[in-house]
Design a protein around this motif. Structure first.
Motif, short mmCIF file in Angstrom:
data_model
loop_
_atom_site.label_atom_id
_atom_site.label_comp_id
_atom_site.label_asym_id
_atom_site.label_seq_id
_atom_site.Cartn_x
_atom_site.Cartn_y
_atom_site.Cartn_z
N GLN A 308 0.81 -1.21 0.00
CA GLN A 308 0.00 0.00 0.00
C GLN A 308 0.85 1.27 0.00
O GLN A 308 1.98 1.28 0.50
CB GLN A 308 -0.92 0.00 1.21
N PRO A 309 0.32 2.37 -0.55
CA PRO A 309 1.08 3.61 -0.64
C PRO A 309 1.22 4.29 0.71
O PRO A 309 0.40 4.10 1.62
CB PRO A 309 0.25 4.45 -1.60
N GLY A 310 2.26 5.12 0.82
CA GLY A 310 2.45 5.90 2.03
C GLY A 310 3.14 5.12 3.13
O GLY A 310 3.18 3.89 3.13
N ASP A 311 3.66 5.84 4.11
CA ASP A 311 4.38 5.19 5.20
C ASP A 311 3.48 4.28 6.02
O ASP A 311 3.93 3.23 6.52
CB ASP A 311 4.97 6.26 6.13
N ASP A 312 2.23 4.65 6.20
CA ASP A 312 1.33 3.92 7.10
C ASP A 312 0.17 3.25 6.38
O ASP A 312 -0.79 2.81 7.01
CB ASP A 312 0.77 4.87 8.17
N GLY A 313 0.23 3.17 5.03
CA GLY A 313 -0.88 2.58 4.30
C GLY A 313 -1.16 1.14 4.66
O GLY A 313 -2.30 0.68 4.56
N TYR A 400 -9.90 5.93 4.46
CA TYR A 400 -9.81 5.04 3.30
C TYR A 400 -11.20 4.71 2.76
O TYR A 400 -11.42 4.67 1.54
CB TYR A 400 -9.07 3.76 3.69
N PRO A 411 -6.15 2.48 -4.69
CA PRO A 411 -4.91 3.23 -4.95
C PRO A 411 -4.40 3.13 -6.38
O PRO A 411 -3.77 4.07 -6.88
CB PRO A 411 -3.92 2.61 -3.95
N GLY A 428 -1.16 13.68 -1.08
CA GLY A 428 -0.48 12.61 -0.35
C GLY A 428 -0.10 11.44 -1.19
O GLY A 428 0.39 10.43 -0.68
N LYS A 429 -0.29 11.48 -2.51
CA LYS A 429 -0.04 10.30 -3.33
C LYS A 429 0.93 10.64 -4.45
O LYS A 429 0.82 11.68 -5.11
CB LYS A 429 -1.33 9.77 -3.96
N GLU A 430 1.86 9.74 -4.69
CA GLU A 430 2.73 9.81 -5.85
C GLU A 430 2.87 8.40 -6.40
O GLU A 430 2.68 7.42 -5.68
CB GLU A 430 4.12 10.32 -5.47
N SER A 433 5.21 6.56 -4.22
CA SER A 433 5.04 6.48 -2.77
C SER A 433 4.14 5.34 -2.38
O SER A 433 3.51 4.70 -3.19
CB SER A 433 4.45 7.78 -2.25
#
Length: 433
Positions: A308-313, A400, A411, A428-430, A433
Protein backbone atom coordinates in the motif's frame (compact mmCIF):
# COMPACT_ATOMS: atom_id res chain seq x y z
CA UNK A 1 0.08 -18.25 16.19
CA UNK A 2 2.92 -20.66 15.59
CA UNK A 3 5.14 -21.94 12.79
CA UNK A 4 6.31 -25.02 14.68
CA UNK A 5 6.01 -28.28 12.78
CA UNK A 6 4.88 -30.52 15.61
CA UNK A 7 4.71 -34.31 15.40
CA UNK A 8 7.30 -36.91 16.36
CA UNK A 9 8.34 -38.28 12.97
CA UNK A 10 12.12 -38.43 12.48
CA UNK A 11 12.81 -35.67 9.93
CA UNK A 12 15.28 -37.98 8.14
CA UNK A 13 12.91 -40.94 7.80
CA UNK A 14 10.93 -41.62 4.60
CA UNK A 15 7.22 -40.79 4.82
CA UNK A 16 4.01 -42.59 3.91
CA UNK A 17 0.96 -40.80 2.49
CA UNK A 18 -0.91 -41.28 5.78
CA UNK A 19 1.98 -39.69 7.68
CA UNK A 20 2.00 -36.75 5.28
CA UNK A 21 -1.72 -36.14 5.81
CA UNK A 22 -1.35 -36.34 9.59
CA UNK A 23 1.68 -34.06 9.64
CA UNK A 24 0.07 -31.45 7.38
CA UNK A 25 -3.04 -31.34 9.56
CA UNK A 26 -0.88 -30.88 12.65
CA UNK A 27 1.46 -28.34 11.09
CA UNK A 28 -1.00 -26.16 9.22
CA UNK A 29 -4.18 -25.98 11.31
CA UNK A 30 -3.87 -25.25 15.03
CA UNK A 31 -7.31 -24.45 16.40
CA UNK A 32 -8.24 -22.45 19.46
CA UNK A 33 -9.59 -19.02 20.43
CA UNK A 34 -8.27 -16.27 18.14
CA UNK A 35 -5.77 -14.44 20.35
CA UNK A 36 -2.84 -13.37 18.18
CA UNK A 37 -2.38 -11.17 15.13
CA UNK A 38 0.55 -10.54 12.84
CA UNK A 39 1.51 -8.80 9.62
CA UNK A 40 4.21 -9.22 6.99
CA UNK A 41 4.90 -6.03 5.04
CA UNK A 42 6.92 -6.21 1.84
CA UNK A 43 8.39 -3.12 0.20
CA UNK A 44 10.10 -2.20 -3.01
CA UNK A 45 13.31 -0.24 -2.48
CA UNK A 46 13.99 2.79 -4.69
CA UNK A 47 16.61 5.47 -5.03
CA UNK A 48 15.57 8.64 -3.22
CA UNK A 49 16.65 10.86 -6.10
CA UNK A 50 15.75 8.61 -9.04
CA UNK A 51 12.89 6.21 -8.33
CA UNK A 52 12.75 4.97 -11.92
CA UNK A 53 16.42 3.93 -11.87
CA UNK A 54 17.44 0.40 -10.86
CA UNK A 55 19.21 0.25 -7.49
CA UNK A 56 22.70 -1.15 -7.93
CA UNK A 57 23.15 -4.49 -6.08
CA UNK A 58 26.16 -3.19 -4.16
CA UNK A 59 24.04 -0.32 -2.81
CA UNK A 60 21.38 -2.76 -1.64
CA UNK A 61 23.98 -5.00 -0.02
CA UNK A 62 25.50 -2.06 1.87
CA UNK A 63 22.08 -0.89 3.07
CA UNK A 64 21.01 -4.35 4.20
CA UNK A 65 24.31 -4.89 6.00
CA UNK A 66 23.65 -1.69 7.94
CA UNK A 67 20.12 -2.86 8.77
CA UNK A 68 21.39 -6.05 10.41
CA UNK A 69 22.54 -4.01 13.40
CA UNK A 70 19.22 -2.17 13.78
CA UNK A 71 17.31 -3.15 16.95
CA UNK A 72 14.09 -4.56 15.44
CA UNK A 73 11.30 -6.55 17.03
CA UNK A 74 10.20 -7.81 13.61
CA UNK A 75 12.11 -10.33 11.52
CA UNK A 76 13.77 -8.68 8.52
CA UNK A 77 14.30 -10.67 5.33
CA UNK A 78 15.20 -9.90 1.73
CA UNK A 79 13.20 -11.18 -1.23
CA UNK A 80 14.77 -12.48 -4.49
CA UNK A 81 14.56 -9.14 -6.33
CA UNK A 82 15.90 -7.15 -3.39
CA UNK A 83 12.49 -6.31 -1.88
CA UNK A 84 12.52 -5.87 1.88
CA UNK A 85 10.11 -7.68 4.21
CA UNK A 86 9.34 -7.09 7.87
CA UNK A 87 7.46 -9.91 9.64
CA UNK A 88 5.99 -8.95 12.99
CA UNK A 89 6.08 -11.11 16.07
CA UNK A 90 2.63 -12.46 17.04
CA UNK A 91 0.85 -9.64 18.85
CA UNK A 92 -1.86 -9.84 21.47
CA UNK A 93 -3.80 -6.94 19.97
CA UNK A 94 -4.10 -4.77 16.89
CA UNK A 95 -2.68 -1.81 18.81
CA UNK A 96 0.38 -3.81 19.86
CA UNK A 97 0.98 -5.04 16.32
CA UNK A 98 0.67 -1.58 14.77
CA UNK A 99 2.93 -0.01 17.38
CA UNK A 100 5.70 -2.59 17.06
CA UNK A 101 5.81 -2.62 13.26
CA UNK A 102 5.54 1.18 13.00
CA UNK A 103 8.57 1.55 15.28
CA UNK A 104 10.55 -0.99 13.26
CA UNK A 105 9.67 0.68 9.98
CA UNK A 106 10.81 4.02 11.36
CA UNK A 107 14.20 2.53 12.19
CA UNK A 108 14.46 0.88 8.76
CA UNK A 109 13.58 4.07 6.93
CA UNK A 110 16.19 6.04 8.86
CA UNK A 111 18.95 3.60 7.90
CA UNK A 112 17.88 3.50 4.26
CA UNK A 113 17.65 7.29 4.04
CA UNK A 114 21.30 7.54 5.14
CA UNK A 115 22.10 5.34 2.13
CA UNK A 116 19.98 7.43 -0.26
CA UNK A 117 17.22 4.81 -0.48
CA UNK A 118 13.55 4.63 0.46
CA UNK A 119 10.77 2.09 0.95
CA UNK A 120 8.02 2.17 -1.70
CA UNK A 121 4.51 0.76 -1.29
CA UNK A 122 3.41 -0.64 -4.66
CA UNK A 123 2.26 -4.15 -5.50
CA UNK A 124 4.57 -4.38 -8.51
CA UNK A 125 7.74 -2.56 -9.53
CA UNK A 126 6.35 -0.03 -12.04
CA UNK A 127 9.47 0.86 -14.00
CA UNK A 128 11.50 -2.28 -14.64
CA UNK A 129 11.85 -5.89 -13.52
CA UNK A 130 15.01 -6.05 -11.39
CA UNK A 131 17.71 -8.63 -11.87
CA UNK A 132 17.63 -11.34 -9.23
CA UNK A 133 19.41 -10.04 -6.13
CA UNK A 134 19.61 -13.31 -4.21
CA UNK A 135 21.71 -16.06 -5.74
CA UNK A 136 20.82 -19.11 -3.69
CA UNK A 137 20.01 -22.67 -4.69
CA UNK A 138 16.43 -22.28 -3.42
CA UNK A 139 15.79 -19.38 -5.77
CA UNK A 140 17.70 -20.97 -8.63
CA UNK A 141 15.35 -23.96 -8.36
CA UNK A 142 12.22 -21.85 -7.89
CA UNK A 143 13.01 -19.74 -10.92
CA UNK A 144 13.78 -22.77 -13.07
CA UNK A 145 10.50 -24.38 -12.01
CA UNK A 146 8.38 -21.27 -12.56
CA UNK A 147 10.01 -20.42 -15.89
CA UNK A 148 8.35 -23.50 -17.39
CA UNK A 149 5.02 -21.68 -17.11
CA UNK A 150 6.10 -18.34 -18.58
CA UNK A 151 7.37 -14.98 -17.28
CA UNK A 152 4.88 -14.51 -14.41
CA UNK A 153 7.06 -16.35 -11.93
CA UNK A 154 10.07 -14.12 -12.49
CA UNK A 155 7.95 -10.99 -12.14
CA UNK A 156 6.47 -12.35 -8.92
CA UNK A 157 9.87 -13.21 -7.45
CA UNK A 158 11.66 -10.02 -8.42
CA UNK A 159 9.09 -7.26 -8.81
CA UNK A 160 6.16 -7.73 -6.40
CA UNK A 161 5.34 -6.69 -2.84
CA UNK A 162 2.38 -7.24 -0.54
CA UNK A 163 0.78 -6.81 2.86
CA UNK A 164 0.14 -10.24 4.36
CA UNK A 165 -2.16 -10.43 7.38
CA UNK A 166 -1.74 -13.38 9.76
CA UNK A 167 -4.71 -14.57 11.83
CA UNK A 168 -5.19 -17.47 14.20
CA UNK A 169 -7.04 -20.37 12.59
CA UNK A 170 -9.99 -20.07 15.01
CA UNK A 171 -12.07 -22.23 17.31
CA UNK A 172 -12.55 -25.93 16.68
CA UNK A 173 -16.28 -25.41 17.25
CA UNK A 174 -18.65 -23.92 14.61
CA UNK A 175 -19.59 -20.25 14.61
CA UNK A 176 -18.33 -16.89 13.30
CA UNK A 177 -14.88 -17.51 14.84
CA UNK A 178 -14.75 -21.23 14.07
CA UNK A 179 -11.87 -22.43 11.91
CA UNK A 180 -14.08 -23.82 9.13
CA UNK A 181 -15.95 -20.50 8.81
CA UNK A 182 -12.72 -18.48 8.97
CA UNK A 183 -11.10 -20.62 6.26
CA UNK A 184 -14.16 -20.17 4.04
CA UNK A 185 -14.33 -16.44 4.85
CA UNK A 186 -10.68 -15.86 4.03
CA UNK A 187 -11.28 -17.13 0.48
CA UNK A 188 -14.59 -15.29 0.02
CA UNK A 189 -13.45 -11.98 1.48
CA UNK A 190 -10.22 -12.36 -0.48
CA UNK A 191 -11.57 -10.90 -3.76
CA UNK A 192 -13.00 -7.92 -1.86
CA UNK A 193 -9.56 -7.27 -0.35
CA UNK A 194 -7.91 -7.66 -3.76
CA UNK A 195 -10.30 -5.12 -5.28
CA UNK A 196 -10.28 -2.60 -2.44
CA UNK A 197 -6.49 -2.55 -2.04
CA UNK A 198 -5.43 -3.01 -5.68
CA UNK A 199 -2.23 -1.02 -6.13
CA UNK A 200 -0.23 -2.50 -9.02
CA UNK A 201 -1.46 -1.25 -12.40
CA UNK A 202 2.01 -0.93 -13.98
CA UNK A 203 4.74 -3.34 -15.00
CA UNK A 204 7.89 -2.55 -16.96
CA UNK A 205 6.81 1.06 -17.37
CA UNK A 206 3.37 0.42 -18.88
CA UNK A 207 -0.21 -0.06 -17.69
CA UNK A 208 -1.12 -3.73 -17.83
CA UNK A 209 -4.91 -3.32 -18.01
CA UNK A 210 -5.19 -4.75 -14.48
CA UNK A 211 -5.52 -2.77 -11.26
CA UNK A 212 -3.80 -5.57 -9.34
CA UNK A 213 -1.17 -6.89 -11.72
CA UNK A 214 0.38 -8.67 -8.77
CA UNK A 215 -2.76 -10.78 -8.38
CA UNK A 216 -2.79 -11.46 -12.11
CA UNK A 217 0.76 -12.82 -11.81
CA UNK A 218 -0.34 -15.32 -9.18
CA UNK A 219 -3.20 -16.40 -11.42
CA UNK A 220 -0.80 -16.87 -14.33
CA UNK A 221 1.51 -19.04 -12.23
CA UNK A 222 -1.24 -21.64 -12.09
CA UNK A 223 -3.44 -23.52 -9.61
CA UNK A 224 -0.94 -26.25 -8.70
CA UNK A 225 1.59 -23.80 -7.25
CA UNK A 226 -0.57 -20.75 -6.43
CA UNK A 227 -4.10 -22.12 -6.08
CA UNK A 228 -6.36 -23.12 -3.22
CA UNK A 229 -8.03 -26.47 -2.51
CA UNK A 230 -11.81 -26.88 -2.73
CA UNK A 231 -13.65 -25.14 0.11
CA UNK A 232 -16.10 -27.94 0.77
CA UNK A 233 -15.45 -30.33 3.65
CA UNK A 234 -12.77 -30.30 6.32
CA UNK A 235 -10.12 -27.62 5.60
CA UNK A 236 -7.20 -29.64 6.98
CA UNK A 237 -8.14 -32.70 4.92
CA UNK A 238 -8.57 -30.63 1.75
CA UNK A 239 -5.27 -28.85 2.30
CA UNK A 240 -3.40 -32.10 2.99
CA UNK A 241 -4.67 -33.54 -0.29
CA UNK A 242 -3.70 -30.35 -2.11
CA UNK A 243 -0.19 -30.55 -0.64
CA UNK A 244 0.18 -34.16 -1.75
CA UNK A 245 -1.03 -33.43 -5.28
CA UNK A 246 1.01 -30.23 -5.71
CA UNK A 247 4.17 -30.40 -7.85
CA UNK A 248 7.51 -30.82 -6.18
CA UNK A 249 9.60 -27.73 -6.84
CA UNK A 250 12.95 -29.39 -6.28
CA UNK A 251 14.77 -32.31 -4.74
CA UNK A 252 17.45 -30.87 -2.52
CA UNK A 253 20.94 -32.27 -2.21
CA UNK A 254 23.98 -31.61 -0.05
CA UNK A 255 26.15 -30.52 -2.97
CA UNK A 256 25.60 -29.06 -6.41
CA UNK A 257 22.43 -27.65 -7.95
CA UNK A 258 19.09 -28.99 -6.79
CA UNK A 259 17.17 -31.21 -9.18
CA UNK A 260 14.02 -29.58 -10.57
CA UNK A 261 11.69 -32.43 -11.59
CA UNK A 262 8.93 -32.07 -14.12
CA UNK A 263 5.36 -33.18 -13.28
CA UNK A 264 6.31 -34.92 -10.03
CA UNK A 265 3.70 -34.44 -7.30
CA UNK A 266 4.61 -34.98 -3.67
CA UNK A 267 2.21 -37.94 -3.67
CA UNK A 268 4.05 -39.51 -6.60
CA UNK A 269 7.35 -38.87 -4.85
CA UNK A 270 6.13 -40.65 -1.72
CA UNK A 271 4.84 -43.61 -3.74
CA UNK A 272 7.86 -44.03 -5.99
CA UNK A 273 10.63 -43.09 -3.59
CA UNK A 274 12.57 -41.71 -6.55
CA UNK A 275 15.05 -40.10 -6.98
CA UNK A 276 15.21 -40.74 -3.21
CA UNK A 277 12.47 -41.20 -0.60
CA UNK A 278 11.06 -37.88 0.73
CA UNK A 279 11.44 -37.10 4.42
CA UNK A 280 9.68 -34.81 6.89
CA UNK A 281 12.33 -32.19 6.13
CA UNK A 282 11.32 -32.43 2.47
CA UNK A 283 7.66 -32.04 3.41
CA UNK A 284 8.41 -28.97 5.52
CA UNK A 285 10.29 -27.50 2.59
CA UNK A 286 7.57 -28.43 0.10
CA UNK A 287 5.04 -26.45 2.16
CA UNK A 288 7.15 -23.31 1.72
CA UNK A 289 7.03 -23.66 -2.08
CA UNK A 290 3.23 -23.40 -2.29
CA UNK A 291 1.76 -19.91 -2.64
CA UNK A 292 -2.04 -20.04 -2.27
CA UNK A 293 -3.98 -16.84 -1.56
CA UNK A 294 -4.59 -18.15 1.96
CA UNK A 295 -1.73 -20.23 3.34
CA UNK A 296 -2.32 -22.26 6.51
CA UNK A 297 0.81 -22.25 8.65
CA UNK A 298 -0.71 -23.10 12.02
CA UNK A 299 -2.32 -19.71 11.55
CA UNK A 300 -3.91 -18.30 8.38
CA UNK A 301 -1.72 -16.12 6.19
CA UNK A 302 -3.81 -13.92 3.87
CA UNK A 303 -1.55 -13.20 0.90
CA UNK A 304 -3.80 -11.39 -1.61
CA UNK A 305 -3.31 -7.74 -0.61
CA UNK A 306 -1.02 -5.46 -2.65
CA UNK A 307 1.58 -3.35 -0.87
CA UNK A 308 0.00 0.00 0.00
CA UNK A 309 1.08 3.61 -0.64
CA UNK A 310 2.45 5.90 2.03
CA UNK A 311 4.38 5.19 5.20
CA UNK A 312 1.33 3.92 7.10
CA UNK A 313 -0.88 2.58 4.30
CA UNK A 314 -0.30 -1.02 5.45
CA UNK A 315 -2.20 -0.30 8.68
CA UNK A 316 -5.59 -0.10 6.91
CA UNK A 317 -5.65 -3.64 5.43
CA UNK A 318 -4.30 -5.00 8.71
CA UNK A 319 -7.01 -3.25 10.74
CA UNK A 320 -9.87 -4.06 8.36
CA UNK A 321 -8.93 -7.73 8.11
CA UNK A 322 -8.44 -8.12 11.86
CA UNK A 323 -11.84 -6.54 12.54
CA UNK A 324 -13.67 -8.71 9.99
CA UNK A 325 -12.22 -11.91 11.41
CA UNK A 326 -11.78 -11.31 15.14
CA UNK A 327 -14.93 -9.35 16.00
CA UNK A 328 -17.93 -11.75 15.97
CA UNK A 329 -20.45 -9.09 14.89
CA UNK A 330 -18.28 -7.85 12.02
CA UNK A 331 -17.46 -11.42 11.02
CA UNK A 332 -21.16 -12.26 10.72
CA UNK A 333 -21.88 -9.09 8.73
CA UNK A 334 -19.01 -9.79 6.34
CA UNK A 335 -20.09 -13.41 5.93
CA UNK A 336 -23.56 -12.31 4.82
CA UNK A 337 -22.10 -9.66 2.50
CA UNK A 338 -19.73 -11.99 0.62
CA UNK A 339 -21.84 -15.14 0.57
CA UNK A 340 -23.70 -14.12 -2.65
CA UNK A 341 -20.35 -13.61 -4.40
CA UNK A 342 -19.72 -17.36 -4.24
CA UNK A 343 -22.04 -17.83 -7.23
CA UNK A 344 -19.45 -16.06 -9.41
CA UNK A 345 -16.69 -18.57 -8.69
CA UNK A 346 -18.31 -21.11 -11.06
CA UNK A 347 -17.04 -23.90 -8.82
CA UNK A 348 -13.38 -23.06 -9.48
CA UNK A 349 -10.88 -22.59 -6.68
CA UNK A 350 -9.29 -19.27 -5.77
CA UNK A 351 -7.68 -17.34 -7.32
CA UNK A 352 -8.36 -19.05 -10.64
CA UNK A 353 -12.05 -18.23 -10.92
CA UNK A 354 -13.94 -15.33 -12.54
CA UNK A 355 -14.57 -13.50 -9.26
CA UNK A 356 -10.89 -13.21 -8.37
CA UNK A 357 -10.00 -12.29 -11.96
CA UNK A 358 -12.63 -9.54 -12.02
CA UNK A 359 -11.37 -8.22 -8.68
CA UNK A 360 -7.80 -8.00 -9.96
CA UNK A 361 -8.74 -6.48 -13.30
CA UNK A 362 -11.51 -4.02 -12.37
CA UNK A 363 -11.21 -3.45 -8.62
CA UNK A 364 -14.21 -1.76 -7.06
CA UNK A 365 -15.55 -0.68 -10.44
CA UNK A 366 -17.24 -4.09 -10.24
CA UNK A 367 -20.69 -3.27 -8.74
CA UNK A 368 -21.06 -6.42 -6.61
CA UNK A 369 -17.54 -6.18 -5.22
CA UNK A 370 -18.12 -2.49 -4.52
CA UNK A 371 -21.31 -3.22 -2.61
CA UNK A 372 -19.67 -5.96 -0.55
CA UNK A 373 -16.63 -3.78 0.16
CA UNK A 374 -18.75 -0.91 1.50
CA UNK A 375 -20.54 -3.30 3.87
CA UNK A 376 -17.29 -4.95 4.99
CA UNK A 377 -15.39 -1.70 5.57
CA UNK A 378 -18.32 -0.15 7.43
CA UNK A 379 -18.60 -3.25 9.65
CA UNK A 380 -14.85 -3.16 10.28
CA UNK A 381 -14.95 0.52 11.19
CA UNK A 382 -17.75 -0.11 13.68
CA UNK A 383 -15.82 -3.05 15.18
CA UNK A 384 -12.43 -1.41 15.64
CA UNK A 385 -13.28 0.37 18.92
CA UNK A 386 -14.46 -2.98 20.30
CA UNK A 387 -11.01 -4.37 19.47
CA UNK A 388 -9.34 -1.49 21.32
CA UNK A 389 -8.13 0.37 18.24
CA UNK A 390 -7.14 3.99 18.83
CA UNK A 391 -8.35 7.00 16.85
CA UNK A 392 -5.26 6.97 14.63
CA UNK A 393 -6.15 3.52 13.32
CA UNK A 394 -9.91 4.07 13.12
CA UNK A 395 -9.30 7.43 11.46
CA UNK A 396 -7.10 5.83 8.82
CA UNK A 397 -9.78 3.24 8.03
CA UNK A 398 -12.48 5.93 7.95
CA UNK A 399 -10.41 8.03 5.57
CA UNK A 400 -9.81 5.04 3.30
CA UNK A 401 -13.50 4.20 3.24
CA UNK A 402 -14.35 7.78 2.27
CA UNK A 403 -11.51 8.29 -0.21
CA UNK A 404 -11.59 4.97 -2.02
CA UNK A 405 -14.20 2.37 -1.09
CA UNK A 406 -17.29 4.58 -1.03
CA UNK A 407 -16.27 6.04 -4.40
CA UNK A 408 -15.52 2.68 -6.01
CA UNK A 409 -11.81 3.46 -6.28
CA UNK A 410 -8.52 1.96 -5.12
CA UNK A 411 -4.91 3.23 -4.95
CA UNK A 412 -4.22 1.90 -8.46
CA UNK A 413 -6.67 4.47 -9.81
CA UNK A 414 -4.50 7.24 -8.32
CA UNK A 415 -1.40 5.77 -9.97
CA UNK A 416 -3.11 5.69 -13.35
CA UNK A 417 -4.54 9.21 -12.94
CA UNK A 418 -1.09 10.54 -12.17
CA UNK A 419 0.40 8.66 -15.13
CA UNK A 420 -2.19 10.15 -17.52
CA UNK A 421 -1.76 13.66 -16.10
CA UNK A 422 1.57 14.19 -14.30
CA UNK A 423 0.50 17.68 -13.22
CA UNK A 424 -2.65 16.43 -11.51
CA UNK A 425 -2.40 16.84 -7.76
CA UNK A 426 -3.43 13.77 -5.76
CA UNK A 427 -3.05 14.76 -2.10
CA UNK A 428 -0.48 12.61 -0.35
CA UNK A 429 -0.04 10.30 -3.33
CA UNK A 430 2.73 9.81 -5.85
CA UNK A 431 3.44 6.96 -8.21
CA UNK A 432 6.59 6.33 -6.25
CA UNK A 433 5.04 6.48 -2.77
Amino acid sequence: MSDSAGGCTDPRTALTEAEVEALVSGICFKTGPPRALGVEVEWLVHELDGPALPVAPERLRAAYAALRSAPLDSALTVEPGGQLELSSSPAASLTECVGAVSADLGAVRAVLAEKGLRLVGLGTEPWHTPDRFLRERRYDALEASLDRGGPAGRHMMRASASVQVCLDAGHEEPGPLGHVRRWWMAHRVGPVLVAAFANSPLLDGRPTGWLSTRQRLWTDIGPDRAGAPPLSGNPSVAWARHVLDAPVMCVRSEDGPWEVPERLSFRDWVRSGLPRPPTKEDLDYHLTTLFPPVRPRGHLELRMIDAQPGDDGWIVPLAVTAALFDDPQAAETAYRAVKPLAERTHGRSAPHNPLWVDAARSGLADPELHEAAVVCFTAALDALPRLGADEEVTGAVRAYLDRYVSRGRCPADDVLDRLRDPDRRIPGKEIRS
